[in-house]
Design a protein around this motif. Structure first.
Motif, PDB file in Angstrom:
ATOM      1  N   PRO A 135      51.583   8.397 -28.435  1.00 18.07           N
ATOM      2  CA  PRO A 135      50.690   7.261 -28.689  1.00 18.07           C
ATOM      3  C   PRO A 135      51.413   6.104 -29.354  1.00 18.07           C
ATOM      4  O   PRO A 135      52.258   6.290 -30.229  1.00 18.07           O
ATOM      5  N   GLN A 136      51.093   4.896 -28.936  1.00 21.73           N
ATOM      6  CA  GLN A 136      51.633   3.707 -29.569  1.00 21.73           C
ATOM      7  C   GLN A 136      50.882   3.417 -30.859  1.00 21.73           C
ATOM      8  O   GLN A 136      49.754   3.858 -31.046  1.00 21.73           O
ATOM      9  N   ALA A 137      51.532   2.683 -31.751  1.00 24.44           N
ATOM     10  CA  ALA A 137      50.857   2.249 -32.976  1.00 24.44           C
ATOM     11  C   ALA A 137      49.711   1.309 -32.608  1.00 24.44           C
ATOM     12  O   ALA A 137      49.777   0.578 -31.620  1.00 24.44           O
ATOM     13  N   PHE A 138      48.643   1.332 -33.403  1.00 26.05           N
ATOM     14  CA  PHE A 138      47.487   0.489 -33.119  1.00 26.05           C
ATOM     15  C   PHE A 138      47.873  -0.977 -33.136  1.00 26.05           C
ATOM     16  O   PHE A 138      48.562  -1.446 -34.040  1.00 26.05           O
ATOM     17  N   ASN A 139      47.428  -1.709 -32.137  1.00 24.03           N
ATOM     18  CA  ASN A 139      47.691  -3.139 -32.010  1.00 24.03           C
ATOM     19  C   ASN A 139      46.352  -3.867 -31.971  1.00 24.03           C
ATOM     20  O   ASN A 139      45.579  -3.713 -31.021  1.00 24.03           O
ATOM     21  N   ALA A 140      46.058  -4.643 -33.021  1.00 21.92           N
ATOM     22  CA  ALA A 140      44.763  -5.318 -33.116  1.00 21.92           C
ATOM     23  C   ALA A 140      44.561  -6.362 -32.028  1.00 21.92           C
ATOM     24  O   ALA A 140      43.453  -6.867 -31.851  1.00 21.92           O
ATOM     25  N   SER A 141      45.612  -6.692 -31.286  1.00 20.71           N
ATOM     26  CA  SER A 141      45.505  -7.692 -30.223  1.00 20.71           C
ATOM     27  C   SER A 141      45.167  -7.072 -28.870  1.00 20.71           C
ATOM     28  O   SER A 141      44.812  -7.789 -27.933  1.00 20.71           O
ATOM     29  N   ASN A 142      45.277  -5.759 -28.760  1.00 22.10           N
ATOM     30  CA  ASN A 142      44.997  -5.108 -27.477  1.00 22.10           C
ATOM     31  C   ASN A 142      44.805  -3.608 -27.705  1.00 22.10           C
ATOM     32  O   ASN A 142      45.733  -2.910 -28.077  1.00 22.10           O
ATOM     33  N   TYR A 143      43.584  -3.148 -27.512  1.00 25.30           N
ATOM     34  CA  TYR A 143      43.320  -1.725 -27.685  1.00 25.30           C
ATOM     35  C   TYR A 143      42.145  -1.299 -26.816  1.00 25.30           C
ATOM     36  O   TYR A 143      41.357  -2.116 -26.350  1.00 25.30           O
ATOM     37  N   LYS A 144      42.049   0.015 -26.611  1.00 21.80           N
ATOM     38  CA  LYS A 144      40.987   0.583 -25.789  1.00 21.80           C
ATOM     39  C   LYS A 144      40.020   1.369 -26.664  1.00 21.80           C
ATOM     40  O   LYS A 144      40.398   1.913 -27.690  1.00 21.80           O
ATOM     41  N   ILE A 145      38.775   1.424 -26.219  1.00 23.35           N
ATOM     42  CA  ILE A 145      37.736   2.144 -26.951  1.00 23.35           C
ATOM     43  C   ILE A 145      37.020   3.073 -25.975  1.00 23.35           C
ATOM     44  O   ILE A 145      36.384   2.609 -25.024  1.00 23.35           O
ATOM     45  N   ALA A 146      37.153   4.381 -26.202  1.00 26.44           N
ATOM     46  CA  ALA A 146      36.422   5.349 -25.390  1.00 26.44           C
ATOM     47  C   ALA A 146      34.985   5.422 -25.885  1.00 26.44           C
ATOM     48  O   ALA A 146      34.737   5.501 -27.090  1.00 26.44           O
ATOM     49  N   LEU A 147      34.034   5.375 -24.965  1.00 32.34           N
ATOM     50  CA  LEU A 147      32.614   5.312 -25.301  1.00 32.34           C
ATOM     51  C   LEU A 147      31.906   6.607 -24.887  1.00 32.34           C
ATOM     52  O   LEU A 147      32.122   7.117 -23.775  1.00 32.34           O
ATOM     53  N   TYR A 148      31.050   7.116 -25.785  1.00 35.62           N
ATOM     54  CA  TYR A 148      30.381   8.397 -25.566  1.00 35.62           C
ATOM     55  C   TYR A 148      28.898   8.297 -25.908  1.00 35.62           C
ATOM     56  O   TYR A 148      28.463   7.400 -26.640  1.00 35.62           O
ATOM     57  N   TYR A 149      28.160   9.286 -25.401  1.00 31.22           N
ATOM     58  CA  TYR A 149      26.813   9.530 -25.919  1.00 31.22           C
ATOM     59  C   TYR A 149      26.860  10.867 -26.644  1.00 31.22           C
ATOM     60  O   TYR A 149      27.208  11.903 -26.060  1.00 31.22           O
ATOM     61  N   THR A 150      26.511  10.854 -27.934  1.00 31.30           N
ATOM     62  CA  THR A 150      26.481  12.065 -28.747  1.00 31.30           C
ATOM     63  C   THR A 150      25.050  12.330 -29.193  1.00 31.30           C
ATOM     64  O   THR A 150      24.417  11.439 -29.771  1.00 31.30           O
ATOM     65  N   PRO A 151      24.514  13.523 -28.934  1.00 32.82           N
ATOM     66  CA  PRO A 151      23.161  13.843 -29.410  1.00 32.82           C
ATOM     67  C   PRO A 151      23.067  13.639 -30.917  1.00 32.82           C
ATOM     68  O   PRO A 151      24.001  13.948 -31.658  1.00 32.82           O
ATOM     69  N   LYS A 152      21.940  13.117 -31.377  1.00 36.57           N
ATOM     70  CA  LYS A 152      21.804  12.757 -32.787  1.00 36.57           C
ATOM     71  C   LYS A 152      22.049  13.944 -33.712  1.00 36.57           C
ATOM     72  O   LYS A 152      22.607  13.794 -34.803  1.00 36.57           O
ATOM     73  N   GLU A 153      21.622  15.129 -33.295  1.00 39.98           N
ATOM     74  CA  GLU A 153      21.804  16.303 -34.155  1.00 39.98           C
ATOM     75  C   GLU A 153      23.268  16.730 -34.261  1.00 39.98           C
ATOM     76  O   GLU A 153      23.625  17.535 -35.127  1.00 39.98           O
ATOM     77  N   LYS A 154      24.122  16.166 -33.432  1.00 44.81           N
ATOM     78  CA  LYS A 154      25.545  16.511 -33.457  1.00 44.81           C
ATOM     79  C   LYS A 154      26.391  15.449 -34.171  1.00 44.81           C
ATOM     80  O   LYS A 154      27.608  15.579 -34.253  1.00 44.81           O
ATOM     81  N   LEU A 155      25.752  14.405 -34.668  1.00 45.41           N
ATOM     82  CA  LEU A 155      26.499  13.350 -35.348  1.00 45.41           C
ATOM     83  C   LEU A 155      27.091  13.875 -36.647  1.00 45.41           C
ATOM     84  O   LEU A 155      26.483  14.708 -37.339  1.00 45.41           O
ATOM     85  N   LYS A 156      28.249  13.369 -36.992  1.00 45.10           N
ATOM     86  CA  LYS A 156      28.950  13.813 -38.191  1.00 45.10           C
ATOM     87  C   LYS A 156      28.139  13.516 -39.444  1.00 45.10           C
ATOM     88  O   LYS A 156      27.602  12.419 -39.621  1.00 45.10           O
ATOM     89  N   VAL A 157      28.043  14.517 -40.318  1.00 49.79           N
ATOM     90  CA  VAL A 157      27.321  14.355 -41.581  1.00 49.79           C
ATOM     91  C   VAL A 157      28.134  13.450 -42.496  1.00 49.79           C
ATOM     92  O   VAL A 157      29.361  13.564 -42.594  1.00 49.79           O
ATOM     93  N   GLN A 158      27.459  12.528 -43.183  1.00 47.07           N
ATOM     94  CA  GLN A 158      28.154  11.636 -44.108  1.00 47.07           C
ATOM     95  C   GLN A 158      28.686  12.430 -45.295  1.00 47.07           C
ATOM     96  O   GLN A 158      28.177  13.488 -45.637  1.00 47.07           O
TER      97      GLN A 158
END
Length: 239
Positions: free
Chosen positions: A106-129
């Motif tokens: 993986p390349q280092a994060f570049n704020a000028s060009n990056y990709k974002i993978a998009l998902y649907y996560t069921p609400k009951e599976k969301l990470k607990v704060q």
């Protein structure tokens, strides 16, 4: 004399054109665009949030990918664009997806060009704060803050993550003569607190879509969706 005036007029026109061209080029160079680069499927949901996906969560459904091109200091505007693209395909969670080098690393994060993978996560599976306070700097300069009489300096595009104890009062101050002071008292470990410290006056989002700050000033309470986006593109610094 007429020829001289005509020549001066033409020269002024050329200068004006050159200035306009320079401004347009600068704007184009600094412009940022967000587009859907891949759509695997769409999902029908009315979720208003867009949170970071837990990397270990396997029940999330991959929907597609957005790409951000060009750098902008206006992270709220960038988030709004990402949010709109995510909602076009029904996503409620995301993961920053790094570009890869030739060897697959993986390349280092570049704020000028990056990709974002998009998902649907069921609400009951969301990470607990986890009961933490996130304090983000602005995108432009160091910010000095004080939390419960302890000083911190937060560099541009970085954030602090401080553990909070339920019931304890936390006082956040910018240590300026006319700066803001905010006091908060978390009730449980099931909530995170998100703030951004900035010398700029930030206007609240009135659209009701992808809510941003809760008030204007130099200590700004952030909506969780926007805060989690910042935590993905900013760098965490050890207190």
């Amino acid at each position: 004399m007429k020829n001289v005036l005509t020549s001066l007029h033409n020269n002024n026109n050329m200068k004006n054109i050159a200035i306009i061209f320079s401004v347009v080029c600068t704007q184009l160079w600094s412009a940022q665009s967000v587009y859907l680069s891949k759509v695997e499927k769409t999902n029908d949901n009315a979720d208003k949030f867009l949170y970071k996906k837990d990397q270990a969560e396997t029940s999330a459904v991959y929907l597609g990918e957005a790409e951000v091109q060009g750098f902008s200091k206006d992270d709220a505007m960038v988030f709004s664009l990402v949010y709109k693209k995510a909602k076009e395909i029904g996503a409620n969670t995301f993961v920053i997806k790094p570009f890869e080098n030739i060897d697959g690393s993986p390349q280092a994060f570049n704020a000028s060009n990056y990709k974002i993978a998009l998902y649907y996560t069921p609400k009951e599976k969301l990470k607990v704060q986890e009961g933490a306070m996130y304090i983000f700097a602005s995108s432009e300069k160091d910010q000095k803050i004080n939390v419960n009489r302890k000083d911190y300096i937060v560099a541009p595009r970085t954030f602090l993550k401080l553990k909070i104890v339920p019931g304890e009062v936390y006082t956040i101050s910018t240590k300026k003569l006319l700066g803001s002071t905010v006091k908060v008292q978390p009730k449980t470990n099931d909530e995170n607190l998100y703030f951004q410290v900035s010398s700029l006056k930030i206007k609240p989002d009135a659209s009701g879509v992808g809510g941003l700050n809760l008030k204007s000033g130099d200590v700004v309470g952030l909506d969780k969706s926007y805060a989690e986006f910042l935590s993905a593109i900013y760098t965490e610094k050890t207190p």
